[in-house]
Design an enzyme around this catalytic site. Structure first.
Site, PDB file in Angstrom:
ATOM      1  N   SER A 172      -7.648 -49.454  38.655  1.00 37.18           N
ATOM      2  CA  SER A 172      -7.673 -48.030  38.984  1.00 37.18           C
ATOM      3  C   SER A 172      -6.335 -47.319  38.825  1.00 37.18           C
ATOM      4  O   SER A 172      -6.294 -46.108  38.657  1.00 37.18           O
ATOM      5  CB  SER A 172      -8.178 -47.848  40.409  1.00 37.18           C
ATOM      6  OG  SER A 172      -7.324 -48.511  41.308  1.00 37.18           O
ATOM      7  N   HIS A 200     -14.203 -47.541  38.001  1.00 36.84           N
ATOM      8  CA  HIS A 200     -13.552 -46.799  36.917  1.00 36.84           C
ATOM      9  C   HIS A 200     -14.063 -47.194  35.532  1.00 36.84           C
ATOM     10  O   HIS A 200     -13.511 -46.757  34.524  1.00 36.84           O
ATOM     11  CB  HIS A 200     -12.027 -46.990  37.000  1.00 36.84           C
ATOM     12  CG  HIS A 200     -11.471 -46.501  38.298  1.00 36.84           C
ATOM     13  ND1 HIS A 200     -11.091 -45.196  38.501  1.00 36.84           N
ATOM     14  CD2 HIS A 200     -11.303 -47.135  39.482  1.00 36.84           C
ATOM     15  CE1 HIS A 200     -10.681 -45.053  39.753  1.00 36.84           C
ATOM     16  NE2 HIS A 200     -10.800 -46.215  40.368  1.00 36.84           N
ATOM     17  N   LYS A 231     -17.129 -40.882  40.501  1.00 36.71           N
ATOM     18  CA  LYS A 231     -16.261 -40.728  39.328  1.00 36.71           C
ATOM     19  C   LYS A 231     -17.116 -40.245  38.150  1.00 36.71           C
ATOM     20  O   LYS A 231     -17.502 -39.083  38.142  1.00 36.71           O
ATOM     21  CB  LYS A 231     -15.503 -42.034  39.104  1.00 36.71           C
ATOM     22  CG  LYS A 231     -14.752 -42.402  40.412  1.00 36.71           C
ATOM     23  CD  LYS A 231     -13.879 -43.578  40.342  1.00 36.71           C
ATOM     24  CE  LYS A 231     -13.489 -44.090  41.719  1.00 36.71           C
ATOM     25  NZ  LYS A 231     -12.702 -43.157  42.536  1.00 36.71           N
TER      26      LYS A 231
END
Ligand code: PMP
Length: 385
Positions: A172, A200, A231
């Site tokens: 990350s 991610h 995300k």
């Protein structure tokens, strides 16, 4: 003053940084999360977002969230375990399982809760309260993406005990990718189970953004895949995907699932819509990689130390806390939002600026940021002239 308040009154570090004019946290945004946001009435270029596919304001996803709110209301008023499971939670779980290539998936209210709830459950201490339980499983750390270090840790584990290797798929802060093929080999040698945190990587790596295991063609060898909705998937919540037996056990034992209210109807419906868009608009991921390579090449050309990143997360190592906070502030004054990363998120000598890309960024926007970085990088002696 009571003892607690007396103690807390000594915590004045944020106020000190604020007085210096470089406090970088809780900055207020007055618009939607896009490549340009409004702050203090001013337009600012956003290079500090985790919305890798730029979907948080996609009209179809907003519409799905609004329709779900109209149909199901604003909250579920209970946990998945009891009164908080909607038909759209089940639909979403089926779609997520299919998306990452696993038999089963389970939706939680945040990604943080997934990790907090899954790890102690599968390591075998599901009967006592969270904190004590967490301390029961012995935690051994290995060095960042270092396979010798992982093997020496695995060697230390008692044979016959449950071993769970937990790794980020895309790291990350540093933007590199877990060495999954080697991890799989070690896991087989030492009979360990693998859990990949794809927070991610979902929407970024693999077939249609299915994540790290898909990227390496190792979906069958990775036992548990964790993802978040906060995300690429444009909402709030998280999930764990695995084989039927593992999910069956987790859903009946994981305390952060059972004792916390379920994801809102708007979130669940938004993610269902986001998955459809990811499938139907593959050009988003292509463009994300295009601007990513453009930014990586240009930061290197300018002489910035960006480590081993190969993804839309670009760490610009400053290795000086004051300089990191100062350039963050100066960039904002120049109209560019980036995140400073200081201890404890990274080692105190490795402070960095986290520059992250979205599929909706244009190369022209990246050029504006590069120009500001070049100017300020020289001024602060981060890069040479
Ligand atoms: N795992 C990783 C690697 C993350 O970076 C984050 C969020 N920063 C999470 C899990 C938690 O996800 P969420 O935001 O859904 O709580």
């Amino acid at each position: 003053m009571r003892i607690l308040q007396r103690k807390l009154a000594h915590y004045t570090e944020p106020q000190k940084v604020e007085k210096m004019g470089i406090y970088p946290f809780f900055r207020m945004i007055e618009s939607d999360q896009d490549t340009v946001v409004t702050m203090n009435g001013r337009k600012v270029l956003m290079f500090g977002s985790n919305s890798y596919l730029g979907l948080t304001n996609h009209p179809k996803i907003k519409e799905a969230a609004i329709k779900a709110t109209e149909k199901y209301g604003t909250g579920c008023a209970g946990s998945r375990f009891l009164n908080g499971t909607l038909d759209i939670h089940i639909e979403l779980e089926n779609k997520l399982a299919e998306f990452v290539g696993k038999q089963s998936a389970l939706v939680y209210s945040t990604g943080f809760q997934v990790n907090l709830g899954v790890i102690p459950t599968v390591t075998g201490h599901a009967s006592i309260i969270e904190a004590t339980r967490l301390s029961f499983a012995k935690v051994l750390k290995f060095r960042h993406n270092d396979m010798h270090s992982l093997e020496s840790v695995l060697k230390k584990c008692e044979p016959g005990r449950i071993k769970l290797i937990v790794v980020d798929g895309v790291f990350s802060m540093d933007g590199d990718i877990a060495k999954l093929p080697e991890i799989v080999k070690l896991a087989e040698k030492y009979e360990a189970t693998i859990m990949v945190d794809d927070a991610h990587s979902i929407g970024v790596l693999g077939h249609h953004g299915a994540g790290t295991a898909s990227h390496f063609g190792l979906t069958d060898k990775v036992d548990l895949i964790m993802g978040t909705f906060s995300k690429s998937l444009a909402a709030l919540g998280g999930f764990i995907a695995s084989d039927f037996e593992t999910i069956n056990y987790i859903k009946h034992h994981s305390r952060t699932l059972i004792f916390s209210a379920s994801a809102t109807p708007a979130s669940a419906a938004a993610v269902i819509a986001a998955l459809e868009i990811i499938r139907d608009e593959p050009e988003r991921i292509e463009h994300l990689w295009d601007v990513t390579h453009y930014a990586i090449d240009n930061f290197r050309r300018l002489g910035f130390d960006i480590g081993n990143t190969v993804t839309p997360i670009i760490p610009l190592y400053i290795r000086d806390k004051l300089k990191t906070l100062t350039i963050t502030r100066m960039l904002l004054d120049e109209g560019v939002f980036v995140n400073p990363v200081v201890a404890p998120a990274v080692d105190k000598d490795n402070t960095l600026i986290r520059f992250s890309l979205m599929a909706t960024h244009t190369k022209e926007q990246v050029d504006v940021a590069l120009e500001k970085f070049e100017k300020l990088g020289k001024k602060l002696h981060i890069i040479s002239k």
